[in-house]
Scaffold this active site. Structure first.
Site, PDB file in Angstrom:
ATOM      1  N   LYS A 199     -35.507  -8.830 -75.336  1.00 36.48           N
ATOM      2  CA  LYS A 199     -35.454  -7.375 -75.209  1.00 36.48           C
ATOM      3  C   LYS A 199     -34.617  -6.913 -74.027  1.00 36.48           C
ATOM      4  O   LYS A 199     -34.995  -7.085 -72.877  1.00 36.48           O
ATOM      5  CB  LYS A 199     -36.875  -6.812 -75.086  1.00 36.48           C
ATOM      6  CG  LYS A 199     -37.620  -6.804 -76.400  1.00 36.48           C
ATOM      7  CD  LYS A 199     -38.952  -6.099 -76.281  1.00 36.48           C
ATOM      8  CE  LYS A 199     -38.792  -4.592 -76.258  1.00 36.48           C
ATOM      9  NZ  LYS A 199     -40.107  -3.925 -76.013  1.00 36.48           N
ATOM     10  N   GLY A 353     -41.056 -16.931 -68.584  1.00 40.77           N
ATOM     11  CA  GLY A 353     -41.901 -17.889 -69.271  1.00 40.77           C
ATOM     12  C   GLY A 353     -41.158 -18.687 -70.329  1.00 40.77           C
ATOM     13  O   GLY A 353     -41.334 -19.905 -70.437  1.00 40.77           O
TER      14      GLY A 353
HETATM   15  P1  ADP Z   1     -38.171 -15.077 -70.701  1.00 42.90           P
HETATM   16  O1  ADP Z   1     -39.614 -15.262 -71.102  1.00 42.90           O
HETATM   17  O2  ADP Z   1     -37.553 -16.345 -70.211  1.00 42.90           O
HETATM   18  O3  ADP Z   1     -38.002 -13.923 -69.750  1.00 42.90           O
HETATM   19  P2  ADP Z   1     -37.631 -13.467 -73.025  1.00 42.90           P
HETATM   20  O4  ADP Z   1     -39.100 -13.304 -73.229  1.00 42.90           O
HETATM   21  O5  ADP Z   1     -36.859 -12.286 -72.604  1.00 42.90           O
HETATM   22  O6  ADP Z   1     -37.354 -14.688 -72.015  1.00 42.90           O
HETATM   23  O7  ADP Z   1     -36.939 -13.939 -74.383  1.00 42.90           O
HETATM   24  C1  ADP Z   1     -37.266 -15.140 -75.001  1.00 42.90           C
HETATM   25  C2  ADP Z   1     -37.107 -15.066 -76.484  1.00 42.90           C
HETATM   26  O8  ADP Z   1     -35.838 -14.568 -76.865  1.00 42.90           O
HETATM   27  C3  ADP Z   1     -37.234 -16.426 -77.131  1.00 42.90           C
HETATM   28  O9  ADP Z   1     -38.435 -16.475 -77.857  1.00 42.90           O
HETATM   29  C4  ADP Z   1     -36.011 -16.529 -78.030  1.00 42.90           C
HETATM   30  O10 ADP Z   1     -36.308 -17.031 -79.319  1.00 42.90           O
HETATM   31  C5  ADP Z   1     -35.551 -15.090 -78.127  1.00 42.90           C
HETATM   32  N1  ADP Z   1     -34.119 -14.982 -78.419  1.00 42.90           N
HETATM   33  C6  ADP Z   1     -33.093 -15.467 -77.718  1.00 42.90           C
HETATM   34  N2  ADP Z   1     -31.918 -15.219 -78.326  1.00 42.90           N
HETATM   35  C7  ADP Z   1     -32.198 -14.551 -79.458  1.00 42.90           C
HETATM   36  C8  ADP Z   1     -31.407 -14.022 -80.527  1.00 42.90           C
HETATM   37  N3  ADP Z   1     -30.085 -14.134 -80.547  1.00 42.90           N
HETATM   38  N4  ADP Z   1     -32.056 -13.385 -81.515  1.00 42.90           N
HETATM   39  C9  ADP Z   1     -33.404 -13.272 -81.517  1.00 42.90           C
HETATM   40  N5  ADP Z   1     -34.201 -13.741 -80.540  1.00 42.90           N
HETATM   41  C10 ADP Z   1     -33.604 -14.389 -79.523  1.00 42.90           C
HETATM   42 MG    MG Z   2     -40.849 -14.207 -72.472  1.00 45.76          MG
END
Ligand code: ADP
Ligand code: MG
Length: 398
Positions: A199, A353
């Site tokens: 997001k 995470g």
């Molecule tokens: P973090 O927890 O490291 O901050 P986020 O929660 O923002 O990361 O995002 C992680 C999620 O984003 C993962 O579950 C991954 O599958 C998803 N993601 C990454 N790239 C894409 C994409 N191109 N389309 C859909 N989902 C994605």
């Molecule tokens: Mg996350």
């Protein structure tokens, strides 16, 4: 510099010490601790307190029970895991406060560890109810906050109680705040931030702040499509937040005005669906089919991003480059993580995470300088936002 007092700055011998930890760990279906990272991260503070003769009262939340007891979220699995890691008996209460707890605390001896039940079983926890905070404070002589992962929330056990007792930081919390703040204040250049994940609306605060401090900003993952739309491209069915396109355009302009190199993907791995067995293909960013989604960065982008990482001296990474959970879409995230690991001259800091889960999946966690245990809290700190749990602690003198 971390300006708050820590457990090292006060006398804890013989004192009842209430320690807010972050034991919000994932559980397996059978209810065992699936990943004990957060429990291990709290051990230095717990051991320090035990070794210095404190009576250690631990409190944490787990999951999202709705202000009442819920058997799915009891801390018994955590107790078992903690006992094993500490090699010492850990007694657990089935409630958070009340006469049984008060009576049990009275019988504690120096060096003993007592785990309270999930603080979110109490309705006053999330509402930061002063009466509940007072009940918590009555259990102890000193408050220690070691729950970095919960520091961005003003709850009774993270903020309320800190105003009622002499309050200091635990060793994990101090290290988290120190590492993340000094990454920004003492950064060696080139400073490269790599941002991805799902997001974009969650991450604008961090994007904005990073543009102020970095030399290069690498954007991948689901969030990049909102930027591509801002540049006038079609992204098919890829993840995109239409109401954030203007915001993305502002960030592109800001990066340009500041002379920050903003790197976006030039190709993608696309598919019809997010599944393990789908047919995939590589397309340039101008050729994403209208019915398909970009689910990972493509091979040319991987090379581009690797190049941006290779000569960095400071690296911050948050957010996977693709749907790394599924084999067909894992290589972008893996290659970027490998590139960070290979750059041994850089200080590398990882937050989030899912980013941490990706490092675990590729067995690269040990090769980062620092992996934060706090997702939301680390983002909040990097945005320059307030951490109520930290603000409430006592300042170091002088
Ligand atoms: P973090 O927890 O490291 O901050 P986020 O929660 O923002 O990361 O995002 C992680 C999620 O984003 C993962 O579950 C991954 O599958 C998803 N993601 C990454 N790239 C894409 C994409 N191109 N389309 C859909 N989902 C994605
Ligand atoms: Mg996350």
């Amino acid at each position: 510099m971390f300006s708050k007092k820590t457990v090292r700055d006060i006398d804890v011998a013989g004192k009842r010490v209430f320690v807010r930890v972050d034991f919000n760990v994932p559980l397996t279906e059978s209810g065992a601790v699936a990943d004990d990272t957060r429990i291990r991260a709290a051990l230095p503070t717990i051991r320090y307190l035990m070794d210095h003769g404190a009576k250690v009262i631990l409190a944490s939340h787990l999951g999202r029970p709705e202000g009442k007891p819920d058997d799915r979220f009891r801390l018994e699995p955590v107790r078992r895991s903690l006992e094993k890691l500490l090699g010492r008996n850990v007694h657990k209460m089935d409630v958070v406060v009340g006469p049984e707890v008060t009576e049990r605390v009275e019988r504690m001896v120096p060096g003993e560890v007592l785990l309270l039940e999930n603080v979110r079983f109490e309705p006053g926890e999330k509402t930061n109810d002063p009466a509940f905070a007072k009940e918590l404070a009555a259990l102890a002589d000193i408050y220690v906050d070691d729950a970095f992962g919960a520091a961005h929330r003003a709850h009774a056990s993270t903020e309320g109680v800190a105003h009622l007792l002499p309050a200091v930081a635990g060793l994990l919390l101090a290290r988290e705040v120190e590492t993340l703040s000094s990454m920004i204040s003492d950064a060696q250049h080139p400073f490269v931030a790599i941002l991805g994940g799902s997001k974009v609306s969650d991450k604008f605060g961090v994007i904005d702040r990073m543009i102020d401090v970095v030399d290069r900003l690498v954007v991948g993952g689901g969030m990049c499509f909102t930027f591509l739309v801002a540049m006038g491209l079609d992204v098919g069915k890829s993840l995109m937040e239409a109401d954030q396109v203007d915001h993305a355009r502002e960030m592109l302009a800001k990066a340009k005005a500041r002379g920050v190199d903003l790197l976006l993907p030039v190709d993608f791995i696309v598919a019809d669906a997010i599944a393990e067995d789908v047919e995939t293909k590589v397309v340039g960013r101008e050729e994403i089919p209208p019915t398909q989604m970009g689910l990972d960065i493509g091979p040319t982008t991987i090379e581009l991003f690797k190049g941006a990482i290779a000569d960095a001296r400071t690296i911050f990474w948050n957010g996977p480059m693709g749907v790394f959970e599924l084999a067909p879409f894992e290589s972008g995230t893996r290659e970027v993580a490998v590139a960070i690991a290979r750059n041994t001259r850089a200080v590398s800091v990882v937050g989030g995470g899912d980013s941490d889960a990706a490092l675990k999946k590729f067995d690269l966690e040990e090769r980062m300088t620092f992996v934060s245990t706090g997702g939301g809290a680390s983002m909040k700190l990097l945005e320059g936002g307030a951490l109520p749990g930290v603000d409430a602690l006592m300042d170091k003198e002088g």
